[in-house]
Design an enzyme around this catalytic site. Structure first.
Site, mmCIF file in Angstrom:
data_model
loop_
_atom_site.group_PDB
_atom_site.id
_atom_site.type_symbol
_atom_site.label_atom_id
_atom_site.label_comp_id
_atom_site.label_asym_id
_atom_site.label_seq_id
_atom_site.Cartn_x
_atom_site.Cartn_y
_atom_site.Cartn_z
ATOM 1 N N ASP A 153 0.819 -1.227 0.000
ATOM 2 C CA ASP A 153 0.000 0.000 0.000
ATOM 3 C C ASP A 153 0.846 1.267 0.000
ATOM 4 O O ASP A 153 0.348 2.339 -0.301
ATOM 5 C CB ASP A 153 -0.918 0.014 1.221
ATOM 6 N N MET A 159 -5.888 -3.005 -5.506
ATOM 7 C CA MET A 159 -5.896 -2.963 -4.035
ATOM 8 C C MET A 159 -5.531 -1.580 -3.488
ATOM 9 O O MET A 159 -4.808 -0.822 -4.132
ATOM 10 C CB MET A 159 -4.900 -3.981 -3.480
#
Lengths: 405, 405
Positions: free
Chosen positions: B139, B181
């Site tokens: 991330d 994601m």
């Protein structure tokens, strides 16, 4: 006597990782022949022929062609048009006015059928034309061929994806379903089996369109595996059907899209995976159940290609040009396995490849219909090329517990 | 004075492609120090510590460790456990009874928080312990760090996927949505921008969790792009929210799963992509609209790794061991960009990294909130490593039409 004229090459159907190798094989080989006055490429497959959307590949640099060869997907773009006789007549008119004497069409069984009809029309009207079909499909479902260019690379992607999934699901356990392309043939889904290295590696279950998918059996399979390993990795073909050949996606979901040929839309949606997750959650007491639909990544991902697939795709293109220009014959170039592992190419009559499709033979599927056999693995292994990655595990000894003895 | 004792290393949170590089960095570096009596690995992150599931990595071969380093996902497995103070006390008890004096935890901001609490407990009870957090997350949302190990490789996968999608959608045009994601930070979705090479390449639109997703704007964006290029490729973060910070997936779909922390399940389902496809089909007159959810492939796919990411992940592991064993200090190893492109590592106080998350800064997002800026591209480019594949196109001249003039 040498037939002087232009060469036309086009690409049809779904893209693959190596379809441009075949294109470049045709172009570079054709450019060597003195009877070839120009090498044209038709944009958008057959639809570009009737619209006369041609580019002159005789004027493309060899360097750029080599770069294109290693780029996935159809550099000349593609089409889903399935030409009928009327459509083929238009194609033929265009070929004639441009003085095209050699036509190469790279595609699956529908493309082979197009070549067959164009060829017939030419013969009927006495227009001399060499028409050759060059095989490609990630589905690996062309008859006569031992395997199809494009399959090895897509199979490699699927195997690598499941290798990674094995590691991911070992790290955070649960049930994982990977939905793989393949409407009628399970070859691509079956490739997931190559991810198994260690005894508890997945996919533990593989469901193919060649065997009926029975929900009760599915649930009991998943339960057994999960109880044994504390995880369960499943490869499912998007085209799985029930005992009455009804696609599971239609059966379980009310709202499905159909394409122009009346086929249910299978790719570009996560519906089947989500439905199977729901079934498991509702029937088995397992908390972490996930699914991925590999979708377009498996046929277009840049940077995952089988070297063997690359070479063979190049060779079918080259051989197509040689068959037409040296031997003055028509047909479909087919791949034949001659050893372990070696191949050779033949020219096969178009009607033996056109329209028809091949399924996984029985000896490639296990008895329970939920996995593949060793014979399938031996068949596929060489097609993946020499540089398959490998997963590795820690083998260090366990330390004795002191607090929780 | 050298603190003699054992080293313990563990991995937490979601796997990445290079998290094992950090593990092996810690192990090989630690094994060189005379005050280290053993190097243990805890299985299943912190939960393996309280259950004393240790392996003795001092007895693992260097060869196998090097093989593991280049294997994606967590070789010691992982956990989603977020330890509270009580949990940490148990951890500490186990560390004590095994004589562990050095603790390394590779993970995201939750793992940093675990290290912070363990460290505090040790200080309070007067037990001498070095505790170091080693960063990893696809991330890219850890504070202080210029970027996080694991991000470069996942970003490379996303960029390569969109490169292929560009080729595929050019070949068979339509609208394509790729769901990437990223619950709160858009860095990974933004990486799709690196797929743009030619002027009409996608992704044409990029939607990030940092900007509200307004359905009307989305539809008008898609319409504009489709009218201009005859195709539209969209990258969407799974975590996109509306003006009131309500996740779009919750807003548009009644039935969503929540995890143990009350977070809506975003991965392992194709729901968001399918919903956005439905919105486009219902509102714009476009026939071919497809979506893929990249799912677990983007973090676990074997065979797609950034070399730069690999080196840096190794170095944060090595540096962690050096900080603890040479300098006798605690903290979180952080990456700092020192040039274009060069990095150095520092040890940062744990409370500056623990729990908190970083979002995409404003200068990385365009004004309309539907794409990235050149600054973001310059930031990301070096992290992808030197061997990014390239797409190539035919540049041959068009042939004049003869029939359809």
């Amino acid at each position: 006597m040498m037939l002087e004229g232009k060469v036309l090459v086009a690409q049809g159907g779904g893209p693959t990782s190596v379809i441009n190798q075949s294109l470049v094989g045709v172009v570079l080989e054709s450019r060597k022949f003195p009877q070839v006055t120009r090498v044209y490429g038709a944009l958008n497959g057959v639809s570009g022929i009737i619209n006369e959307e041609f580019v002159d590949l005789t004027q493309e640099t060899t360097h750029n062609l080599e770069k294109i060869a290693s780029t996935p997907s159809s550099a000349l773009f593609s089409t889903r048009d399935k030409p009928d006789e009327e459509y083929c007549k238009k194609i033929f008119e265009v070929l004639k006015i441009h003085g095209i004497r050699y036509f190469f069409y790279i595609g699956g069984n529908d493309s082979a059928d197009t070549v067959r009809i164009v060829n017939e029309q030419a013969t009927e009207s006495g227009y001399e034309l060499r028409a050759i079909h060059i095989p490609k499909t990630i589905d690996n479902d062309l008859l006569v061929n031992d395997h199809c260019p494009g399959y090895g690379s897509a199979a490699k992607f699927v195997a690598q994806a499941f290798m990674g999934i094995n590691l991911d699901v070992s790290s955070l356990p649960g049930v994982y379903i990977g939905v793989v392309m393949g409407r009628h043939a399970g070859f691509l889904t079956a490739a997931s089996a190559m991810a198994q290295k260690f005894p508890d590696d997945g996919p533990h279950l593989i469901y193919l369109p060649e065997r009926p998918f029975i929900v009760e059996n599915f649930l009991s399979d998943v339960k057994d595996v999960y109880e044994k390993y504390g995880k369960c990795i499943i490869a499912v073909s998007e085209g799985i059907v029930d005992e009455n050949h009804v696609p599971i996606i239609t059966k379980l979901s009310g709202n499905v899209e159909k394409d122009s040929h009346g086929n249910v839309q299978l790719s570009g949606t996560g519906a089947l995976g989500d439905l199977l997750v729901k079934i498991i959650k509702e029937n088995l007491n397992i908390k972490r159940v996930r699914s991925d639909t590999f979708g377009y990544l498996q046929r277009s991902f840049i940077g995952c290609v089988s070297e063997v697939d690359q070479y063979e795709a190049r060779e079918v293109g080259e051989r197509a040009a040689q068959f037409a220009l040296w031997n003055n014959v028509d047909g479909s170039v087919t791949i034949h396995r001659t050893g372990s592992y070696s191949v050779d190419y033949k020219l096969t009559s178009l009607d033996k490849v056109a329209r028809l499709t091949k399924s996984m033979p029985d000896n490639f599927i296990n008895e329970k219909g939920n996995h593949v056999t060793e014979e399938f693995r031996n068949y596929l292994r060489p097609l993946l090329g020499p540089d398959m990655p490998q997963a590795h595990r820690i083998r260090a000894p366990k330390v004795e517990k002191k607090l929780n003895k």
